[in-house]
Design an enzyme around this catalytic site. Structure first.
Site, short mmCIF file in Angstrom:
data_model
loop_
_atom_site.label_atom_id
_atom_site.label_comp_id
_atom_site.label_asym_id
_atom_site.label_seq_id
_atom_site.Cartn_x
_atom_site.Cartn_y
_atom_site.Cartn_z
N ASP A 7 0.94 -1.36 0.06
CA ASP A 7 -0.11 -0.08 -0.08
C ASP A 7 0.93 1.50 -0.02
O ASP A 7 1.99 0.92 0.33
CB ASP A 7 -0.89 0.22 1.09
CG ASP A 7 -1.75 1.28 1.37
OD1 ASP A 7 -2.32 1.80 0.43
OD2 ASP A 7 -1.64 1.95 2.59
N LEU A 8 0.27 2.21 -0.53
CA LEU A 8 1.03 3.42 -0.32
C LEU A 8 0.94 4.45 0.81
O LEU A 8 1.79 4.57 1.40
CB LEU A 8 0.82 4.21 -1.98
CG LEU A 8 1.90 5.54 -2.13
CD1 LEU A 8 3.20 4.74 -2.44
CD2 LEU A 8 1.20 6.21 -3.48
N THR A 41 -2.76 0.96 -4.40
CA THR A 41 -3.17 2.17 -3.86
C THR A 41 -4.52 2.56 -4.17
O THR A 41 -5.05 2.12 -5.34
CB THR A 41 -2.21 3.26 -4.05
OG1 THR A 41 -2.48 4.54 -3.45
CG2 THR A 41 -1.93 3.49 -5.56
N GLY A 42 -5.08 3.58 -3.62
CA GLY A 42 -6.23 4.33 -4.04
C GLY A 42 -6.02 5.44 -4.94
O GLY A 42 -6.72 5.88 -5.56
N LYS A 212 -8.62 -4.09 -4.08
CA LYS A 212 -7.35 -4.44 -4.07
C LYS A 212 -6.83 -6.10 -4.00
O LYS A 212 -5.69 -6.49 -5.00
CB LYS A 212 -6.42 -3.82 -2.75
CG LYS A 212 -6.56 -2.33 -2.77
CD LYS A 212 -5.59 -1.89 -1.59
CE LYS A 212 -5.39 -0.18 -1.88
NZ LYS A 212 -4.47 0.15 -0.52
N ASP A 235 -2.33 -0.73 5.94
CA ASP A 235 -2.63 -0.05 7.18
C ASP A 235 -4.11 0.31 7.31
O ASP A 235 -4.34 0.75 8.26
CB ASP A 235 -1.89 1.39 7.11
CG ASP A 235 -2.34 2.41 6.39
OD1 ASP A 235 -2.61 2.12 5.03
OD2 ASP A 235 -2.73 3.31 6.93
N ASN A 238 -9.20 -0.57 3.12
CA ASN A 238 -9.25 -0.87 2.01
C ASN A 238 -8.28 -2.01 1.74
O ASN A 238 -7.99 -2.51 0.33
CB ASN A 238 -9.17 0.10 1.10
CG ASN A 238 -8.08 1.13 1.18
OD1 ASN A 238 -7.33 1.02 2.09
ND2 ASN A 238 -7.56 1.85 0.10
N LYS A 280 13.52 -6.45 5.29
CA LYS A 280 14.70 -6.98 5.56
C LYS A 280 14.49 -8.33 6.47
O LYS A 280 15.31 -9.17 6.31
CB LYS A 280 15.23 -5.72 6.38
CG LYS A 280 16.96 -6.12 6.79
CD LYS A 280 17.59 -5.13 7.43
CE LYS A 280 19.03 -5.38 8.00
NZ LYS A 280 19.58 -4.03 8.94
#
Length: 283
Positions: A7-8, A41-42, A212, A235, A238, A280
Site C-alpha cells: 500500500d502507499l 493504492t487508491g 485491491k 494499514d 481497503n 529486511k
C-alpha cells in the site's frame, strides 16, 4: 516469496508523503533477488508513477483501489470502470449534497472548481461550532487530498460525463461525518458498485468487481504466482481484500486496531520505515 504488494498512503509513504531512502533500498534489494513489487493504492496510477520516478523505483502499479493495473513501463494491463449511468447517479448525489469530490479517469482527476472552497467553509463552520476542534488536522487532511497531480477543475459535474471516457474511482470527501456515513449507506447496497474505501473524511466507489484483492489475484495469475508466495503490506480497511489474497499479511505499526487484528504480523510505523524493516526480516 515472489510478489510483495505494498500500500502507499500510511504504508510506503511517511507523514511527509515521501518514500524514505531505506524503503527505496529495500524495494530495490527485493527486485534484485527476482521478487516482483506491486504498489497497490487508491491513488491514480499517474500520480504513483510520478512518486516512483522521483524515488528511482520501477514497479507494477495497481491504482484506484484495484480498478487499474499498469506494468513497470506504464502500460495498462487491466482496467474496470464504473458504468456511465452509475457514475452519473453518484455525481448527481455529490452535487445535490454539496460535497467535494474527485473522479479518477484515464489521465486526469476531475474535481469541482468550488470544491476546495466547500471544504474550507466546512472547516470553519465546525471550528465555530466547537472551538476545541483542531483546525490544523483538518487542513492537513485537505492538503493530503490536494497533493495529487493532474487535477482538472470543472464548473459542473455534467462536464465530467461529457469529457471522461472511464470512471475508475469516484470519491466523496467531507469533514462532516454524517455526510460520509449517509453517502456510504446510500450506495452500499448497490450491486453494481463497491465501496472501495470508507475512512474518516471520505468514501470511494468503484465497479463491483474491483478491489485491491481482485487486482492482486489478477496480477498474480498473469505472473503465475501462487497465493502462498504473496506478501501484502497495508494499514487501512481497503487493504483487507489484499490481505485475504496473500499468503502473508503485514499491518503497519500505525494501522488501526481492526487491521492489526487481521494481519499475520505487525511491523514498525510508516515513519519508522516499517516496510523496509519487515522486508529486511523476510528477505
Amino acid at each position: 516469496m515472489k510478489l510483495i504488494a505494498i500500500d502507499l498512503n500510511g504504508t510506503l509513504l511517511n507523514k511527509r508523503n515521501q518514500i524514505s531512502r531505506k524503503n527505496v533500498e529495500a524495494i530495490k534489494t527485493a527486485q534484485k533477488k527476482g521478487i516482483e513489487i506491486a504498489i497497490v493504492t487508491g491513488r491514480a496510477h499517474f500520480n504513483v508513477q510520478s512518486i516512483l520516478k522521483n524515488a528511482g523505483i520501477s514497479a507494477w502499479i495497481i491504482g484506484a483501489n484495484g480498478a487499474t493495473i499498469h506494468d513497470k513501463k506504464g502500460t495498462l494491463l487491466h482496467a474496470k470502470s464504473v458504468k456511465k449511468g452509475d457514475a452519473k447517479e453518484i455525481l448527481d448525489y455529490f452535487a445535490e449534497h454539496n460535497m467535494y469530490y474527485e473522479v479518477f479517469s484515464d489521465q486526469v482527476i476531475y474535481t469541482p472548481q468550488n470544491g476546495r472552497d466547500l471544504l474550507t467553509i466546512e472547516m470553519f463552520k465546525l471550528k465555530n461550532a466547537n472551538p476545541k476542534v483542531n483546525l490544523k488536522l483538518f487542513q492537513q487532511a485537505a492538503e493530503r487530498q490536494y497533493s495529487q497531480e493532474k487535477f482538472e477543475f470543472v464548473s459542473s459535474h455534467l462536464e465530467i460525463l461529457d469529457k471522461a471516457t472511464e470512471f475508475y474511482n469516484l470519491l466523496g470527501f467531507s469533514f462532516y461525518r454524517e455526510k460520509i456515513n449517509d453517502g456510504w449507506q446510500h450506495f452500499e447496497q448497490r450491486r453494481e458498485l463497491a465501496t472501495a474505501s470508507l475512512a474518516k473524511h471520505l468514501f470511494e466507489l468503484t465497479h463491483s468487481d474491483v478491489s485491491k484483492g481482485c487486482a492482486i489475484r489478477y496480477l498474480a495469475g498473469k505472473l503465475n504466482i501462487q497465493r502462498e508466495d504473496i506478501i501484502a503490506i497495508g494499514d487501512h480497511y481497503n487493504d483487507l481484500p489484499m490481505f485475504e489474497s496473500a499468503g502473508l499479511s503485514i499491518a503497519m505499526g500505525n494501522s488501526i486496531r481492526d487491521i492489526k487484528s487481521c494481519a499475520h504480523h505487525i511491523t514498525l510505523s510508516n515513519d519508522e520505515d516499517g516496510v523496509a524493516h519487515i522486508m529486511k526480516l523476510l528477505i
